[in-house]
Design a protein around this motif. Structure first.
Motif, PDB file in Angstrom:
ATOM      1  N   THR A   1     -12.490 -38.125  53.632  1.00 33.73           N
ATOM      2  CA  THR A   1     -12.267 -38.950  52.440  1.00 33.73           C
ATOM      3  C   THR A   1     -12.363 -38.104  51.177  1.00 33.73           C
ATOM      4  N   VAL A   2     -13.278 -37.143  51.162  1.00 32.89           N
ATOM      5  CA  VAL A   2     -13.406 -36.239  50.016  1.00 32.89           C
ATOM      6  C   VAL A   2     -12.127 -35.437  49.839  1.00 32.89           C
ATOM      7  N   ILE A   3     -11.626 -34.908  50.937  1.00 34.11           N
ATOM      8  CA  ILE A   3     -10.397 -34.114  50.901  1.00 34.11           C
ATOM      9  C   ILE A   3      -9.233 -34.949  50.378  1.00 34.11           C
ATOM     10  N   TYR A   4      -9.147 -36.200  50.848  1.00 35.69           N
ATOM     11  CA  TYR A   4      -8.063 -37.068  50.396  1.00 35.69           C
ATOM     12  C   TYR A   4      -8.158 -37.310  48.890  1.00 35.69           C
TER      13      TYR A   4
ATOM     14  N   GLY B   1      -6.761 -34.536  46.604  1.00 35.66           N
ATOM     15  CA  GLY B   1      -5.314 -34.408  46.473  1.00 35.66           C
ATOM     16  C   GLY B   1      -4.865 -32.959  46.541  1.00 35.66           C
ATOM     17  N   SER B   2      -4.028 -32.571  45.604  1.00 30.09           N
ATOM     18  CA  SER B   2      -3.469 -31.212  45.612  1.00 30.09           C
ATOM     19  C   SER B   2      -4.501 -30.151  45.268  1.00 30.09           C
ATOM     20  N   ARG B   3      -5.689 -30.560  44.819  1.00 29.96           N
ATOM     21  CA  ARG B   3      -6.733 -29.567  44.511  1.00 29.96           C
ATOM     22  C   ARG B   3      -7.348 -28.979  45.777  1.00 29.96           C
ATOM     23  N   TYR B   4      -7.176 -29.667  46.886  1.00 27.94           N
ATOM     24  CA  TYR B   4      -7.733 -29.146  48.130  1.00 27.94           C
ATOM     25  C   TYR B   4      -6.894 -27.977  48.625  1.00 27.94           C
ATOM     26  N   ALA B   5      -7.548 -26.838  48.815  1.00 25.62           N
ATOM     27  CA  ALA B   5      -6.835 -25.618  49.198  1.00 25.62           C
ATOM     28  C   ALA B   5      -7.192 -25.156  50.602  1.00 25.62           C
ATOM     29  N   GLY B   6      -7.760 -26.051  51.410  1.00 23.40           N
ATOM     30  CA  GLY B   6      -8.060 -25.700  52.794  1.00 23.40           C
ATOM     31  C   GLY B   6      -9.505 -25.380  53.062  1.00 23.40           C
ATOM     32  N   ASN B   7     -10.332 -25.370  52.012  1.00 25.13           N
ATOM     33  CA  ASN B   7     -11.748 -25.044  52.187  1.00 25.13           C
ATOM     34  C   ASN B   7     -12.577 -26.002  51.343  1.00 25.13           C
ATOM     35  N   LEU B   8     -13.423 -26.791  51.990  1.00 27.26           N
ATOM     36  CA  LEU B   8     -14.250 -27.773  51.298  1.00 27.26           C
ATOM     37  C   LEU B   8     -15.568 -27.115  50.893  1.00 27.26           C
ATOM     38  N   ARG B   9     -15.852 -27.112  49.598  1.00 27.23           N
ATOM     39  CA  ARG B   9     -17.059 -26.472  49.085  1.00 27.23           C
ATOM     40  C   ARG B   9     -18.124 -27.518  48.791  1.00 27.23           C
ATOM     41  N   ARG B  10     -19.367 -27.036  48.636  1.00 28.61           N
ATOM     42  CA  ARG B  10     -20.464 -27.950  48.324  1.00 28.61           C
ATOM     43  C   ARG B  10     -20.212 -28.687  47.012  1.00 28.61           C
ATOM     44  N   ALA B  11     -19.606 -27.983  46.043  1.00 31.91           N
ATOM     45  CA  ALA B  11     -19.321 -28.612  44.750  1.00 31.91           C
ATOM     46  C   ALA B  11     -18.333 -29.772  44.906  1.00 31.91           C
ATOM     47  N   ASP B  12     -17.441 -29.657  45.875  1.00 34.40           N
ATOM     48  CA  ASP B  12     -16.480 -30.736  46.099  1.00 34.40           C
ATOM     49  C   ASP B  12     -17.170 -32.006  46.586  1.00 34.40           C
ATOM     50  N   LEU B  13     -18.250 -31.830  47.364  1.00 34.83           N
ATOM     51  CA  LEU B  13     -18.962 -32.980  47.905  1.00 34.83           C
ATOM     52  C   LEU B  13     -19.719 -33.741  46.829  1.00 34.83           C
ATOM     53  N   THR B  14     -20.033 -33.069  45.725  1.00 34.54           N
ATOM     54  CA  THR B  14     -20.785 -33.728  44.653  1.00 34.54           C
ATOM     55  C   THR B  14     -19.903 -34.132  43.475  1.00 34.54           C
ATOM     56  N   THR B  15     -18.617 -33.793  43.534  1.00 28.04           N
ATOM     57  CA  THR B  15     -17.689 -34.190  42.477  1.00 28.04           C
ATOM     58  C   THR B  15     -17.158 -35.581  42.781  1.00 28.04           C
ATOM     59  N   ASP B  16     -17.453 -36.526  41.920  1.00 33.40           N
ATOM     60  CA  ASP B  16     -17.134 -37.929  42.196  1.00 33.40           C
ATOM     61  C   ASP B  16     -15.646 -38.214  42.063  1.00 33.40           C
ATOM     62  N   THR B  17     -15.108 -38.913  43.041  1.00 28.85           N
ATOM     63  CA  THR B  17     -13.774 -39.517  42.990  1.00 28.85           C
ATOM     64  C   THR B  17     -13.900 -40.872  43.671  1.00 28.85           C
ATOM     65  N   PRO B  18     -12.908 -41.744  43.533  1.00 32.59           N
ATOM     66  CA  PRO B  18     -12.987 -43.041  44.232  1.00 32.59           C
ATOM     67  C   PRO B  18     -13.066 -42.898  45.753  1.00 32.59           C
ATOM     68  N   TYR B  19     -12.707 -41.732  46.267  1.00 33.82           N
ATOM     69  CA  TYR B  19     -12.682 -41.514  47.718  1.00 33.82           C
ATOM     70  C   TYR B  19     -13.859 -40.663  48.215  1.00 33.82           C
ATOM     71  N   ASN B  20     -14.756 -40.273  47.331  1.00 32.45           N
ATOM     72  CA  ASN B  20     -15.872 -39.424  47.746  1.00 32.45           C
ATOM     73  C   ASN B  20     -16.978 -40.298  48.324  1.00 32.45           C
ATOM     74  N   THR B  21     -17.085 -40.305  49.638  1.00 34.86           N
ATOM     75  CA  THR B  21     -18.075 -41.150  50.306  1.00 34.86           C
ATOM     76  C   THR B  21     -19.454 -40.498  50.350  1.00 34.86           C
TER      77      THR B  21
ATOM     78  N   GLY C   1     -20.070 -47.480  50.705  1.00 33.12           N
ATOM     79  CA  GLY C   1     -19.018 -48.313  51.267  1.00 33.12           C
ATOM     80  C   GLY C   1     -17.757 -47.549  51.617  1.00 33.12           C
ATOM     81  N   LEU C   2     -16.718 -48.299  51.900  1.00 31.29           N
ATOM     82  CA  LEU C   2     -15.428 -47.724  52.268  1.00 31.29           C
ATOM     83  C   LEU C   2     -14.680 -47.253  51.028  1.00 31.29           C
ATOM     84  N   PRO C   3     -13.797 -46.268  51.179  1.00 31.13           N
ATOM     85  CA  PRO C   3     -12.931 -45.894  50.054  1.00 31.13           C
ATOM     86  C   PRO C   3     -11.957 -47.019  49.739  1.00 31.13           C
ATOM     87  N   PRO C   4     -11.278 -46.959  48.591  1.00 33.52           N
ATOM     88  CA  PRO C   4     -10.434 -48.084  48.161  1.00 33.52           C
ATOM     89  C   PRO C   4      -9.195 -48.329  49.009  1.00 33.52           C
ATOM     90  N   THR C   5      -8.714 -47.315  49.728  1.00 31.32           N
ATOM     91  CA  THR C   5      -7.528 -47.471  50.582  1.00 31.32           C
ATOM     92  C   THR C   5      -7.715 -46.622  51.829  1.00 31.32           C
TER      93      THR C   5
END
Length: 350
Positions: A247-250, A253-273, A278-282
């Protein structure tokens, strides 16, 4: 020669001529068409009559029989005036009779397009654009316009097309394939929701679809899907965050370059579980029927965590406690580091 004998001779001559003509007609009707090349096909367009079809065959260097022979054969096979629109394969053994029967019965070339489990809407649309001979009606549409064209304005397209193989024929468009896939997902989702387990923490079929998409992205191992779904259902019931990387990767979007970093897990988006409950919006992908069944009938158990085994099998270790999960994560990290070290040593010069 008497008149009687003359009539008899003429009658016999007529019979011989008719027999000869019949033999020639049968030879024409049942002898493979000459000059057929590899992957040859005949396209019958709307409004084409037999003369037009014969002209198309001649244009491809396929010529046998005269117009009268074809007309007689069309009447004999009841194909006259009944040629159906479409594309017909010209196999090397195809005869005039077989071709006319195929055109009469509409036995057109049926091609296949497969939607792969776990594809995103972006993946799906990119794959459709690459299909030769499939008319492209949606090329200039954004996702909102696409859903409006399908008759579902305002609906998010992610997850709404069932991963299956769909047949299509020449003259179909990408929108036709998407309509079939949408209807198939509607049917599959309704069936899964109707057979759902009691007391699921899911309010409606849309939430089941979203959960199924997460399950689809978390494992490619079929028999693990109900277990993965069970973990997420228990987390929802306990008020825990799902904390699932796909969900974080989704959401990146295009910012994902194939490697998920710790900073990505703490950067809030509507899809960051990790940051949101709860569930993401879609949905985040197209789930298959197995993932739909898993999301609506998850496996029982007490596991609240899982981590990859890391042995290349794609399987996971499931844990009921955080302590056991941390130990499994430690094992995974050690196995991963050992594998990377072996790869480096194997690649180094001797």
């Amino acid at each position: 020669m008497t008149l009687r004998r003359l009539l008899l001779v003429m009658l016999l001559a007529g019979v011989v001529l008719l027999a000869f003509a019949w033999q020639r007609f049968r030879a024409f009707a049942d002898t493979p068409l000459p000059g057929i090349g590899a992957d040859a096909a005949l396209v019958v367009a709307r409004g084409d009559n037999l003369d037009k079809v014969l002209g198309k065959l001649q244009a491809q260097g396929i010529a046998t029989g005269d117009r009268l022979a074809w007309q007689l054969l069309a009447r004999q096979t009841r194909a006259a005036g009944r040629l159906q629109v479409g594309e017909y394969a010209l196999a090397t053994a195809a005869t005039p009779r077989a071709l006319l029967v195929a055109m009469r019965d509409g036995k057109v070339v049926r091609r296949k397009f497969t939607i792969v489990e776990g594809w995103s809407i972006r993946d799906l649309r990119a794959a459709l654009r690459k299909v030769p001979l499939l008319a492209q009606k949606t090329a200039g549409m954004d996702d909102a316009a696409l859903m409006a064209a399908l008759g579902h304005p305002g609906q998010h397209p992610e997850g709404r097309f069932l991963p299956e193989t769909y047949a299509w024929v020449r003259g179909d468009a990408d929108l036709d394939v998407l309509e079939r896939a949408y209807a198939a997902m509607d049917e599959a989702l309704a069936a899964a929701w109707a057979a759902r387990a009691p007391d699921l923490p899911l309010a409606n079929p849309g939430e089941a679809l979203t959960l199924a998409s997460i399950v689809e992205k978390e494992t490619g191992v079929a028999d693990e899907r109900p277990q993965i779904a069970g973990v997420f259902v228990r987390r929802l019931q306990a008020g825990m965050r799902l904390q699932t990387d796909p969900t974080v990767i989704y959401g990146m979007g295009s910012r994902y370059a194939g490697n998920l970093r710790r900073a990505d897990l703490t950067t809030d988006t509507p899809y960051n579980t990790y940051t949101r409950a709860g569930l993401p919006p879609t949905p985040i992908a197209m789930p298959g029927k197995a993932a739909l069944r898993a999301a609506t009938r998850p496996a029982p158990g007490d596991a609240l965590y899982f981590v990859a085994v890391g042995d290349g099998s794609g399987r996971h270790v499931f844990s009921a406690s955080l302590a056991d999960h941390n130990a499994a994560v430690k094992d995974y990290v050690q196995r991963y580091r050992a594998q990377r070290q072996a790869e480096r040593e194997g690649a180094s010069p001797k």
